[in-house]
Write a protein that holds these residues in place. Structure first.
Motif, PDB file in Angstrom:
ATOM      1  N   PHE A  29       0.838  -1.203   0.000  1.00 21.96           N
ATOM      2  CA  PHE A  29       0.000   0.000   0.000  1.00 21.96           C
ATOM      3  C   PHE A  29       0.869   1.249   0.000  1.00 21.96           C
ATOM      4  O   PHE A  29       0.642   2.178  -0.792  1.00 21.96           O
ATOM      5  CB  PHE A  29      -0.952   0.010   1.203  1.00 21.96           C
ATOM      6  N   GLN A  33       1.495   4.327  -2.964  1.00 26.19           N
ATOM      7  CA  GLN A  33       1.278   5.748  -2.726  1.00 26.19           C
ATOM      8  C   GLN A  33       2.543   6.580  -2.964  1.00 26.19           C
ATOM      9  O   GLN A  33       2.525   7.796  -2.814  1.00 26.19           O
ATOM     10  CB  GLN A  33       0.769   5.970  -1.298  1.00 26.19           C
ATOM     11  N   SER A  72      -5.349   8.798   4.509  1.00 30.53           N
ATOM     12  CA  SER A  72      -6.218   8.089   3.569  1.00 30.53           C
ATOM     13  C   SER A  72      -7.273   7.254   4.287  1.00 30.53           C
ATOM     14  O   SER A  72      -7.084   6.792   5.418  1.00 30.53           O
ATOM     15  CB  SER A  72      -5.394   7.173   2.660  1.00 30.53           C
ATOM     16  N   GLU A  73      -8.360   7.049   3.603  1.00 34.54           N
ATOM     17  CA  GLU A  73      -9.443   6.199   4.111  1.00 34.54           C
ATOM     18  C   GLU A  73      -8.948   4.759   4.274  1.00 34.54           C
ATOM     19  O   GLU A  73      -9.266   4.089   5.257  1.00 34.54           O
ATOM     20  CB  GLU A  73     -10.627   6.261   3.146  1.00 34.54           C
ATOM     21  N   THR A  74      -8.161   4.297   3.309  1.00 33.47           N
ATOM     22  CA  THR A  74      -7.625   2.932   3.370  1.00 33.47           C
ATOM     23  C   THR A  74      -6.810   2.738   4.638  1.00 33.47           C
ATOM     24  O   THR A  74      -6.970   1.733   5.342  1.00 33.47           O
ATOM     25  CB  THR A  74      -6.750   2.628   2.135  1.00 33.47           C
ATOM     26  N   TRP A  75      -5.926   3.695   4.943  1.00 31.44           N
ATOM     27  CA  TRP A  75      -5.092   3.561   6.145  1.00 31.44           C
ATOM     28  C   TRP A  75      -5.961   3.576   7.402  1.00 31.44           C
ATOM     29  O   TRP A  75      -5.843   2.707   8.254  1.00 31.44           O
ATOM     30  CB  TRP A  75      -4.040   4.665   6.230  1.00 31.44           C
ATOM     31  N   GLN A  77      -9.269   3.257   7.958  1.00 32.04           N
ATOM     32  CA  GLN A  77     -10.385   2.342   8.150  1.00 32.04           C
ATOM     33  C   GLN A  77     -10.009   0.873   8.030  1.00 32.04           C
ATOM     34  O   GLN A  77     -10.644   0.031   8.651  1.00 32.04           O
ATOM     35  CB  GLN A  77     -11.510   2.681   7.169  1.00 32.04           C
ATOM     36  N   GLN A  78      -8.973   0.572   7.245  1.00 31.95           N
ATOM     37  CA  GLN A  78      -8.616  -0.832   7.034  1.00 31.95           C
ATOM     38  C   GLN A  78      -7.303  -1.226   7.701  1.00 31.95           C
ATOM     39  O   GLN A  78      -7.249  -2.222   8.407  1.00 31.95           O
ATOM     40  CB  GLN A  78      -8.526  -1.114   5.532  1.00 31.95           C
ATOM     41  N   ILE A  79      -6.247  -0.438   7.467  1.00 37.66           N
ATOM     42  CA  ILE A  79      -4.912  -0.851   7.902  1.00 37.66           C
ATOM     43  C   ILE A  79      -4.648  -0.525   9.367  1.00 37.66           C
ATOM     44  O   ILE A  79      -4.221  -1.404  10.128  1.00 37.66           O
ATOM     45  CB  ILE A  79      -3.831  -0.245   6.979  1.00 37.66           C
TER      46      ILE A  79
END
Length: 106
Positions: A29, A33, A72-75, A77-79
Protein backbone atom coordinates in the motif's frame (compact mmCIF):
# COMPACT_ATOMS: atom_id res chain seq x y z
CA UNK A 1 17.79 12.70 0.79
CA UNK A 2 16.71 11.34 4.15
CA UNK A 3 15.90 7.97 5.62
CA UNK A 4 13.69 6.80 8.45
CA UNK A 5 14.87 3.93 10.59
CA UNK A 6 11.68 2.67 12.20
CA UNK A 7 12.02 0.28 15.15
CA UNK A 8 8.84 -1.40 16.30
CA UNK A 9 8.11 -3.71 19.21
CA UNK A 10 5.48 -6.24 18.27
CA UNK A 11 3.02 -7.57 20.84
CA UNK A 12 3.76 -11.00 22.27
CA UNK A 13 2.94 -13.84 19.91
CA UNK A 14 2.11 -11.53 16.99
CA UNK A 15 5.43 -11.35 15.08
CA UNK A 16 4.61 -13.96 12.43
CA UNK A 17 1.25 -12.31 11.78
CA UNK A 18 2.89 -8.84 11.77
CA UNK A 19 5.54 -9.77 9.18
CA UNK A 20 2.92 -11.29 6.89
CA UNK A 21 0.66 -8.24 7.25
CA UNK A 22 3.36 -5.64 6.71
CA UNK A 23 4.77 -7.49 3.69
CA UNK A 24 1.40 -8.37 2.13
CA UNK A 25 -0.58 -5.21 2.96
CA UNK A 26 1.29 -2.27 4.51
CA UNK A 27 4.41 -2.15 2.33
CA UNK A 28 2.52 -2.69 -0.96
CA UNK A 29 0.00 0.00 0.00
CA UNK A 30 2.69 2.50 0.96
CA UNK A 31 4.69 1.77 -2.21
CA UNK A 32 1.52 2.28 -4.29
CA UNK A 33 1.28 5.75 -2.73
CA UNK A 34 4.89 6.62 -3.60
CA UNK A 35 6.86 5.57 -0.50
CA UNK A 36 10.24 3.91 -1.00
CA UNK A 37 10.90 1.02 1.40
CA UNK A 38 14.63 0.26 1.49
CA UNK A 39 14.48 -2.75 3.80
CA UNK A 40 12.42 -4.81 6.23
CA UNK A 41 14.04 -6.82 9.06
CA UNK A 42 13.42 -8.96 12.13
CA UNK A 43 15.99 -9.11 14.91
CA UNK A 44 17.99 -12.27 15.46
CA UNK A 45 18.06 -12.12 19.25
CA UNK A 46 14.98 -10.02 20.11
CA UNK A 47 11.81 -11.86 19.19
CA UNK A 48 9.64 -8.74 19.41
CA UNK A 49 11.82 -6.34 17.34
CA UNK A 50 10.89 -5.44 13.78
CA UNK A 51 12.84 -2.78 11.86
CA UNK A 52 12.24 -1.16 8.51
CA UNK A 53 13.78 1.69 6.58
CA UNK A 54 12.10 4.17 4.25
CA UNK A 55 13.76 6.73 1.97
CA UNK A 56 12.56 10.19 1.01
CA UNK A 57 14.02 12.63 -1.50
CA UNK A 58 13.30 15.60 0.78
CA UNK A 59 11.41 16.74 3.85
CA UNK A 60 8.71 18.13 1.56
CA UNK A 61 8.27 14.72 -0.08
CA UNK A 62 8.13 13.02 3.33
CA UNK A 63 5.37 15.39 4.49
CA UNK A 64 3.42 14.93 1.25
CA UNK A 65 3.64 11.14 1.40
CA UNK A 66 2.77 11.03 5.11
CA UNK A 67 -0.39 13.00 4.37
CA UNK A 68 -1.23 10.82 1.36
CA UNK A 69 -0.78 7.58 3.32
CA UNK A 70 -1.84 8.38 6.88
CA UNK A 71 -4.80 10.61 6.02
CA UNK A 72 -6.22 8.09 3.57
CA UNK A 73 -9.44 6.20 4.11
CA UNK A 74 -7.62 2.93 3.37
CA UNK A 75 -5.09 3.56 6.15
CA UNK A 76 -7.55 4.77 8.76
CA UNK A 77 -10.39 2.34 8.15
CA UNK A 78 -8.62 -0.83 7.03
CA UNK A 79 -4.91 -0.85 7.90
CA UNK A 80 -4.56 1.10 11.17
CA UNK A 81 -7.10 -1.04 13.10
CA UNK A 82 -5.07 -4.16 12.23
CA UNK A 83 -1.76 -2.47 13.05
CA UNK A 84 -3.09 -1.47 16.47
CA UNK A 85 -3.75 -5.15 17.28
CA UNK A 86 -0.09 -6.06 16.74
CA UNK A 87 2.12 -3.01 17.30
CA UNK A 88 3.19 -1.70 20.73
CA UNK A 89 3.07 1.98 19.73
CA UNK A 90 4.42 3.13 23.11
CA UNK A 91 7.78 1.51 22.31
CA UNK A 92 8.07 2.63 18.69
CA UNK A 93 11.26 4.53 17.79
CA UNK A 94 11.62 6.51 14.57
CA UNK A 95 15.08 7.86 13.78
CA UNK A 96 15.68 10.22 10.88
CA UNK A 97 18.99 9.61 9.14
CA UNK A 98 20.99 11.47 6.51
CA UNK A 99 23.55 9.51 4.47
CA UNK A 100 27.19 10.48 4.73
CA UNK A 101 29.23 11.04 1.55
CA UNK A 102 30.68 7.49 1.60
CA UNK A 103 27.34 5.75 2.20
CA UNK A 104 26.45 3.23 -0.51
CA UNK A 105 22.76 3.79 0.19
CA UNK A 106 21.47 6.99 -1.38
Amino acid sequence: MLFELRQYRIKKGKMKRWVKYIEDVIIPFQISQGMVVVGSFVAEEEDDLYVWIRRFESEQERKRLYKKVYDSETWNQQIKPEVDKMLDRERMIVTRLFPTPKSVIH
